[in-house]
Motif scaffolding. Sequence first.
Motif, mmCIF file in Angstrom:
data_model
loop_
_atom_site.group_PDB
_atom_site.id
_atom_site.type_symbol
_atom_site.label_atom_id
_atom_site.label_comp_id
_atom_site.label_asym_id
_atom_site.label_seq_id
_atom_site.Cartn_x
_atom_site.Cartn_y
_atom_site.Cartn_z
ATOM 1 N N ALA A 413 12.608 44.355 32.347
ATOM 2 C CA ALA A 413 13.818 44.935 31.712
ATOM 3 C C ALA A 413 14.485 45.671 32.721
ATOM 4 O O ALA A 413 14.028 46.983 33.449
ATOM 5 C CB ALA A 413 13.116 46.127 30.597
ATOM 6 N N ASN A 417 20.222 43.034 32.689
ATOM 7 C CA ASN A 417 19.986 42.278 31.707
ATOM 8 C C ASN A 417 20.087 43.268 30.207
ATOM 9 O O ASN A 417 19.758 42.447 29.230
ATOM 10 C CB ASN A 417 18.712 41.334 31.650
ATOM 11 C CG ASN A 417 17.649 42.425 31.615
ATOM 12 O OD1 ASN A 417 17.400 43.625 31.152
ATOM 13 N ND2 ASN A 417 16.405 41.967 32.191
ATOM 14 N N GLN A 419 18.225 45.624 29.099
ATOM 15 C CA GLN A 419 17.066 46.071 28.419
ATOM 16 C C GLN A 419 16.718 47.372 28.916
ATOM 17 O O GLN A 419 15.740 47.855 28.496
ATOM 18 C CB GLN A 419 15.873 45.112 28.877
ATOM 19 C CG GLN A 419 16.016 43.675 27.837
ATOM 20 C CD GLN A 419 14.936 42.679 28.372
ATOM 21 O OE1 GLN A 419 15.148 41.802 28.790
ATOM 22 N NE2 GLN A 419 13.781 43.171 28.010
ATOM 23 N N VAL A 453 22.573 49.814 22.032
ATOM 24 C CA VAL A 453 21.539 49.396 22.563
ATOM 25 C C VAL A 453 20.667 48.579 21.310
ATOM 26 O O VAL A 453 20.092 47.748 21.344
ATOM 27 C CB VAL A 453 20.419 50.369 23.315
ATOM 28 C CG1 VAL A 453 19.459 49.653 23.776
ATOM 29 C CG2 VAL A 453 21.402 50.647 24.472
ATOM 30 N N GLU A 456 21.871 45.409 20.026
ATOM 31 C CA GLU A 456 21.497 44.392 20.965
ATOM 32 C C GLU A 456 19.918 43.832 20.683
ATOM 33 O O GLU A 456 19.526 42.667 20.855
ATOM 34 C CB GLU A 456 21.802 44.751 22.412
ATOM 35 C CG GLU A 456 21.679 43.588 23.314
ATOM 36 C CD GLU A 456 22.767 42.610 23.070
ATOM 37 O OE1 GLU A 456 22.663 41.344 23.725
ATOM 38 O OE2 GLU A 456 23.928 42.765 22.627
ATOM 39 N N ALA A 457 19.150 45.160 20.598
ATOM 40 C CA ALA A 457 17.755 44.902 20.579
ATOM 41 C C ALA A 457 17.307 44.129 19.337
ATOM 42 O O ALA A 457 16.208 43.509 19.342
ATOM 43 C CB ALA A 457 17.079 46.189 20.701
ATOM 44 N N ASN A 462 16.499 38.380 20.724
ATOM 45 C CA ASN A 462 16.006 39.626 21.668
ATOM 46 C C ASN A 462 14.806 40.246 21.231
ATOM 47 O O ASN A 462 14.528 41.287 21.751
ATOM 48 C CB ASN A 462 17.102 40.737 21.769
ATOM 49 C CG ASN A 462 18.210 39.879 22.742
ATOM 50 O OD1 ASN A 462 18.166 39.018 23.588
ATOM 51 N ND2 ASN A 462 19.381 40.534 22.514
ATOM 52 N N LYS A 465 11.747 40.949 23.183
ATOM 53 C CA LYS A 465 11.891 41.683 24.574
ATOM 54 C C LYS A 465 11.938 43.283 24.401
ATOM 55 O O LYS A 465 12.433 43.726 23.409
ATOM 56 C CB LYS A 465 13.350 41.343 25.131
ATOM 57 C CG LYS A 465 13.610 40.071 25.188
ATOM 58 C CD LYS A 465 15.042 39.734 25.739
ATOM 59 C CE LYS A 465 15.489 38.154 25.855
ATOM 60 N NZ LYS A 465 16.996 38.238 26.268
ATOM 61 N N TYR A 467 12.956 47.059 25.132
ATOM 62 C CA TYR A 467 14.216 47.811 25.410
ATOM 63 C C TYR A 467 13.907 49.089 25.610
ATOM 64 O O TYR A 467 13.278 49.786 24.862
ATOM 65 C CB TYR A 467 15.269 47.555 24.311
ATOM 66 C CG TYR A 467 15.947 46.325 24.434
ATOM 67 C CD1 TYR A 467 17.274 46.322 24.823
ATOM 68 C CD2 TYR A 467 15.530 45.076 23.910
ATOM 69 C CE1 TYR A 467 17.897 45.163 24.546
ATOM 70 C CE2 TYR A 467 15.941 44.090 23.862
ATOM 71 C CZ TYR A 467 17.285 43.719 24.530
ATOM 72 O OH TYR A 467 18.129 42.606 24.283
ATOM 73 N N ASN A 528 10.864 46.814 19.075
ATOM 74 C CA ASN A 528 10.999 46.782 20.415
ATOM 75 C C ASN A 528 11.627 47.568 21.352
ATOM 76 O O ASN A 528 11.962 47.385 22.440
ATOM 77 C CB ASN A 528 11.367 45.191 20.718
ATOM 78 C CG ASN A 528 12.978 45.181 20.282
ATOM 79 O OD1 ASN A 528 13.393 45.841 19.227
ATOM 80 N ND2 ASN A 528 13.575 44.127 20.792
ATOM 81 N N VAL A 529 11.967 48.716 20.775
ATOM 82 C CA VAL A 529 12.984 49.933 21.571
ATOM 83 C C VAL A 529 11.848 51.071 21.756
ATOM 84 O O VAL A 529 11.246 51.442 20.831
ATOM 85 C CB VAL A 529 14.112 50.202 20.657
ATOM 86 C CG1 VAL A 529 14.678 51.745 21.102
ATOM 87 C CG2 VAL A 529 14.938 49.301 20.506
ATOM 88 N N HIS A 585 6.863 42.240 23.794
ATOM 89 C CA HIS A 585 7.127 43.772 23.086
ATOM 90 C C HIS A 585 5.824 44.022 22.543
ATOM 91 O O HIS A 585 5.648 45.611 22.658
ATOM 92 C CB HIS A 585 8.331 43.768 22.725
ATOM 93 C CG HIS A 585 8.053 43.518 21.116
ATOM 94 N ND1 HIS A 585 8.292 42.185 20.721
ATOM 95 C CD2 HIS A 585 7.975 44.568 19.931
ATOM 96 C CE1 HIS A 585 8.010 42.150 19.478
ATOM 97 N NE2 HIS A 585 8.109 43.505 18.997
#
Length: 746
Positions: A413, A417, A419, A453, A456-457, A462, A465, A467, A528-529, A585
Amino acid sequence: MPLPESVTQIFKRKQKSYKMVLILSLIEELRAFHQERVSYDHVKQRFLNYFIAEQDSGNRVDLPPGRELWSDAPKSQLKDIINSPINALSHILFVNSEDNTIGFHSQIQRQLGEEELSQLERLANDELQSYNAALQHFSLQGYLEKIMAEYTSAKKETFASHALGTLFRQTLPSELKALPFLDDQYKIQGSVGQGNWATVPWLAILDKRITETTQRGEYVVYLFAEDMSAVYLTFNQGVTAPIQEKGRRDGYAYLRTRTQEIQGLLSLNHMNKDDNIHLVDSGLGQDYQVSTVAYIKYERGAVPNDEQLIQDLENVMEDYRLYVDTVTSTGNVADNEEVEVVTQEADLLKDEQVTGILHQIQSHIRRKGFFFPEHLIENFYLSLKTKPFVILAGISGTGKTRLVKLFAEALGATGNNGQFTLIPVRTDWSDPADLLGYKDLSGRFKPGPLTEVLVEARKPENGHKPYFICMDEMNLARVEHYFSDLLSVLETQDWREGKIQTQDLISSTMLDTSEDQVKFGSLGVPENVFLIGTVNMDETTHPFSKKVLDRANTLEFNYINLQQYPDMSEQEETEDPADLAELNHLFLRSDYLQLVDAYDANKELVVRTTERLVKINALLEDVHAHVGFRVRDAICFYMIYNERYKLMSEEEAFDWQLLQKILPRIQGSHSSVRRVLLNLMKGALGTGSGVTVNIEDLMDNDDSPLYLRWAAGQTPPTAKHPQSARKLAFMLRRLEEDGFTSYWLS
């Protein structure tokens, strides 16, 4: 005059050498007869002669399907072979079936004088030489046999920095990338495990148009059997998402249905489409077997030569390309990923792998020249796992922000990118609009940095992934004023459809336009944040309320060893944590939201921990600092994760929780505060410390005050909970000298 764009583009898509050889054969024939159309048979003969001459010289070349020598290829097969580049170049070449001639289309021919023809010839020659050079030096057979011969014994050796790890993560992807039919649209990666040796190591090729991770979508992958008796070249699909979403039985049924759909879409004539792939007798490898669409098996000791291996790979990649072209052109890719993208595939990480992963993260941080106290990385990880909101406190320049950045970087991250995001807090932030966004005069919603953010997350592609959002110096403004909405939404976390979801963060009254409603509507905090706030405690900052402290672990960075220098042996360490970039994640996401989620499996530890907290709460009630169920649950989760992953002893883990969840709540100037601190100190020191717990002994010891014995490099007394005892000593010192104490002012 430059070549027409339609001509310069002909080698953009990397395929076999056929296109280059065909172009060169045609140019030779055109020059020999000085005509715009030449004999198609003559061009085919030049085409064949090239490959025969190269093989006679001992060079590797693309083989005719099913044959070892070009000289054995019958004319009927040659016609089929040459049809492939003819079709690929049909936008610039024309074959007249009536008089059996070939040449450039007239509009192209008019732009090709001798100079342009020479340019095209040089371009084709350069491409062909590059292609053949890649074929000459690459021995796929040698690599596959080496892995099957060495992997079983390698699993008995140390995982970190092992040569086979480097082979999978770096060497093989680099070598495969040199093959001319694997261009930049493909991502190539290999893995021997994450922290521990994988049962089934793999080497995957992914078309970035549909996926960039083996955790979803379709891809081509070499899978090695657990006993290393064989390696399979497979057309495969993401596996864990449907299993996670539907359960194993229904997930398997879904995968088998998808397999039939893909087999119906592609011929896959050169591959096996049965269920006879055998990787493991039991365990996770069975999932790979179920998700395999088609395969080619190579047995150990009988792997075919490089020409055949590369031919097989090229054939599979051509099927893969046709598949991706089909699903992307028809829009079926969205339907195809509907289940997989919603939940994403997890690697089903084993508990025992966590220690190895954290070691790789620590190694990455040390290679960057940064060092943190013992168990700090483990503590940071457990804190994030317990709750996706962590506070890093301490004096300026101690590496708080750097820890977040490097930890995130080790997991792939970065700021590049998207993240990892650093959000500097401003002193004038007075409400959530500065962070989340606001509606402008035109009625359009203007998102804040955090909202961007979150948008996007939560995108399907995504969702797997991690973040990281770092709120830098978050107490320059009053946290409760600008962060309250986010804190409240975090408290609404609940399990829905196998994922952690929250209530909406952006009010519908802020979203007037349909475009805003689509983009920002139903936006919660995705699972995932992960939010990390850094704080400096001085006269320019604001204190935290218990509402904030209850919802976070507070890690302190106040004890600094300035004589810690870079270790060059660490700098030279060869271990590469790059494979952690594909870590799902779920490595960080909480497994429990309510104590009932974990109670049955961890009853004894929960009861033990709660009994300790009951005794501490009896002390804290005296100063109205006692904790509620939220803190009780968070501490229990921390202790459970620590025991699962075997990161620290139970006493060490509880010490961190006492320091991070209990002591930050204590402040004041009354004698009752002193009494609470002294009783907590007694518990933190435990028996055998040799220290009488009273103010005189703590402050005026003949050798030196107790708080200085921690700060001046002397040997402090043996303590049951040394981290908490040290902090308590400093808090008591503040109370004695200033008449007021706080966790934040020590």
